[in-house]
Scaffold this motif. Structure first.
Motif, PDB file in Angstrom:
ATOM      1  N   TYR A   1      10.748   5.799   4.400  1.00 11.57           N
ATOM      2  CA  TYR A   1       9.246   5.835   4.184  1.00 11.57           C
ATOM      3  C   TYR A   1       8.705   6.714   5.329  1.00 11.57           C
ATOM      4  CZ  TYR A   1       9.700   1.990   7.794  1.00 11.57           C
ATOM      5  OH  TYR A   1      10.107   1.576   9.292  1.00 11.57           O
TER       6      TYR A   1
ATOM      7  N   THR B   1       0.799  -1.212  -0.023  1.00 10.40           N
ATOM      8  CA  THR B   1      -0.030   0.182   0.104  1.00 10.40           C
ATOM      9  C   THR B   1       0.978   1.256  -0.063  1.00 10.40           C
ATOM     10  OG1 THR B   1      -0.192  -0.106   2.397  1.00 10.40           O
ATOM     11  CG2 THR B   1      -2.074  -1.036   1.090  1.00 10.40           C
ATOM     12  N   ARG B   2       2.102   1.157   0.383  1.00 15.46           N
ATOM     13  CA  ARG B   2       2.980   2.501   0.698  1.00 15.46           C
ATOM     14  C   ARG B   2       3.603   2.482  -0.665  1.00 15.46           C
ATOM     15  NH1 ARG B   2       5.611   1.896   6.507  1.00 15.46           N
ATOM     16  NH2 ARG B   2       6.051  -0.117   5.765  1.00 15.46           N
ATOM     17  N   PHE B   3       3.404   1.521  -1.668  1.00 10.92           N
ATOM     18  CA  PHE B   3       4.034   1.632  -2.885  1.00 10.92           C
ATOM     19  C   PHE B   3       3.319   2.227  -3.922  1.00 10.92           C
ATOM     20  CE2 PHE B   3       7.101   0.155  -6.294  1.00 10.92           C
ATOM     21  CZ  PHE B   3       8.387   0.641  -5.606  1.00 10.92           C
ATOM     22  N   ARG B   4       1.958   2.482  -3.613  1.00  8.69           N
ATOM     23  CA  ARG B   4       0.971   2.755  -4.601  1.00  8.69           C
ATOM     24  C   ARG B   4       1.407   4.554  -4.810  1.00  8.69           C
ATOM     25  NH1 ARG B   4      -4.426   1.048  -1.194  1.00  8.69           N
ATOM     26  NH2 ARG B   4      -4.514  -0.925  -1.653  1.00  8.69           N
TER      27      ARG B   4
ATOM     28  N   LYS C   1      10.611   1.083   1.222  1.00 10.69           N
ATOM     29  CA  LYS C   1       9.126   0.980   1.948  1.00 10.69           C
ATOM     30  C   LYS C   1       8.073   1.762   1.043  1.00 10.69           C
ATOM     31  CE  LYS C   1      10.010  -1.288   5.524  1.00 10.69           C
ATOM     32  NZ  LYS C   1       9.372  -2.601   5.649  1.00 10.69           N
ATOM     33  N   ASN C   2       8.577   2.904   0.275  1.00  6.79           N
ATOM     34  CA  ASN C   2       7.463   3.711  -0.563  1.00  6.79           C
ATOM     35  C   ASN C   2       8.155   3.600  -1.859  1.00  6.79           C
ATOM     36  OD1 ASN C   2       9.448   5.868  -0.186  1.00  6.79           O
ATOM     37  ND2 ASN C   2       7.951   6.947   0.798  1.00  6.79           N
TER      38      ASN C   2
ATOM     39  N   LYS D   1       5.111  -5.004  -5.985  1.00  2.77           N
ATOM     40  CA  LYS D   1       6.410  -4.116  -5.557  1.00  2.77           C
ATOM     41  C   LYS D   1       7.525  -4.787  -5.925  1.00  2.77           C
ATOM     42  CE  LYS D   1       8.439  -2.411  -1.364  1.00  2.77           C
ATOM     43  NZ  LYS D   1       7.956  -2.159   0.010  1.00  2.77           N
TER      44      LYS D   1
END
Length: 409
Positions: A365, A16-19, A254-255, A27
């Motif tokens: 992140y 979700t943090r990679f959206r 993380k992102n 990812k």
């Protein structure tokens, strides 16, 4: 001595943090320095002498990774297998649940890597260190600035014997600036330790030991075992774990924006280890990878630290710095792209300026909201002569004015 490698890849709910990039691709398959994120792990593992197999454990559907596994296995001439978790088992729970598959063929050493990290993966050096010190587990650790250390697992190491004396996962106060890199090597006996720990956890219900409040939690699931908190914390100081001091680049991914910083690290590494993959031309500055199918006008100035993907079109007078430009995107004449990720099949108009504001910290992140990489989801379009700064743009959005510090839905 034969070895296997296990890579813990997680699953869709962890992206979700990679959206918005993970809306189109898992990812772990997102390209960093021209290769899927997890390819760097596999390539390093394949170079270890007598590496018998690489196992990916996660809860993606098998079909999502099938093509990548088949192509990479053939390219690197290494057996790669995917094991799908029926449910989330935790970083150690998955290892323990699938121990029979991991131990097939009686490997003498098992490497375990987290998928969301970027480093040089000095696995041969790690293995030599592990064998030299003769313990059943070795953790790769690296030193970072003290002000960031409490965002990671902190290690206290005996400088003479290399033994892990104390482990604290994200401590509230400063413990050490030596942190856990998420890269390990185990001897087969380590699974016996996991088994004993699971018995202790089931017996105690919530607490394995009241001396370790870090590993106490409500709603304990005895199958969901965490490698760092449930295993390393109680084993620290018992003579069973060594710490290998790694000196080199390391970052978490993380992102989505972290990909740009990690790409720079990989490209610098490539300049030393395999410079042949870097593009050289009069209009190239620094370390750049350009896919052979991309079309780049000779008046465009590219670099440093840029990846341009397949079938990308770069127009006249374009300037691209510290960025990732993904497949089938078009950057029109005189546009400028700085510290940005331009998603698949996107369009940047003439004289447009797409820019991020760099934020170089190890703790990638938790970025300062005033700083960050600008990210275009797939199919996003920026009209000509507009400025987009420090923004996240969701897929297929049409931008017709200037934006700054916004998430554009």
């Amino acid at each position: 001595m034969s070895s296997k490698t296990v890579i813990l890849v997680g699953g869709p709910s962890k992206g979700t943090r990679f959206r918005p990039l993970s809306l189109d691709i898992p990812k772990l398959l997102f390209p960093i320095a021209g290769k899927p994120m997890i390819y760097h792990h596999i390539e390093a593992a394949a170079k270890v002498p007598e590496m018998k197999e690489i196992i990916l454990i996660g809860f993606f559907k098998e079909t999502v990774l099938r093509k990548f596994i088949e192509e990479t296995s053939k390219q690197l001439n290494i057996s790669i297998r995917y094991i799908n978790e029926d449910k989330v088992l935790g970083t150690a729970g998955g290892l323990f649940s699938f121990r029979e598959q991991i131990l097939e063929g009686s490997p003498k050493n098992i490497f375990v890597l987290h998928s969301d990290i970027c480093c040089a993966f000095p696995l041969k050096d790690l293995l030599d260190f592990h064998n030299q010190h003769g313990r059943i587990c070795t953790i790769m650790g690296t030193e970072i600035e003290s002000k960031y250390a409490n965002q990671y697992g902190c290690l206290v190491r005996d400088e003479k014997t290399a033994e892990l004396l104390h482990y604290a996962e994200k401590p509230e106060t400063f413990v050490s600036n030596l942190i856990n890199c998420g890269v390990y090597v185990f001897s087969p006996q380590f699974f016996d330790v996991m088994g004993k720990t699971m018995v202790d956890l089931r017996t105690s219900g919530q607490n394995i030991n009241t001396d370790y409040p870090e590993i106490t939690r409500k709603g304990f699931d005895s199958e969901r075992l965490r490698l760092e908190q449930d295993i390393f914390v109680p084993l620290a100081g018992t003579g069973t774990i060594s710490v290998f001091p790694y000196i080199g680049f390391w970052r978490q991914i993380k992102n989505a924006g972290a990909s740009v910083y990690c790409q720079e690290l990989y490209l610098n590494h490539y300049a030393k280890t395999k410079p042949e993959v870097l593009k050289k031309a009069d209009n190239i500055i620094g370390n750049v990878i350009i896919d052979p199918t991309a079309s780049v006008d000779p008046t465009a100035l590219i670099g440093p630290d840029v990846y341009i993907g397949p079938n990308v079109k770069i127009g006249k007078g374009v300037r691209i710095i510290h960025s990732i430009v993904l497949d089938q995107t078009e950057i029109k004449d005189h546009a400028c792209v700085i510290y940005s990720i331009i998603g698949w099949q996107s369009l940047v108009g003439v004289w447009a300026r797409i820019e991020g504001i760099p934020n170089y910290t190890p703790f990638l992140y938790s970025q300062d909201k005033r700083k960050g990489v600008t990210i275009f989801g797939s199919g996003a379009q920026a009209n000509g002569e507009i400025i987009v700064s420090n923004c996240i743009v969701m897929p297929h959005k049409q931008l017709d004015r200037n934006y700054n510090n916004e998430i554009i839905l």
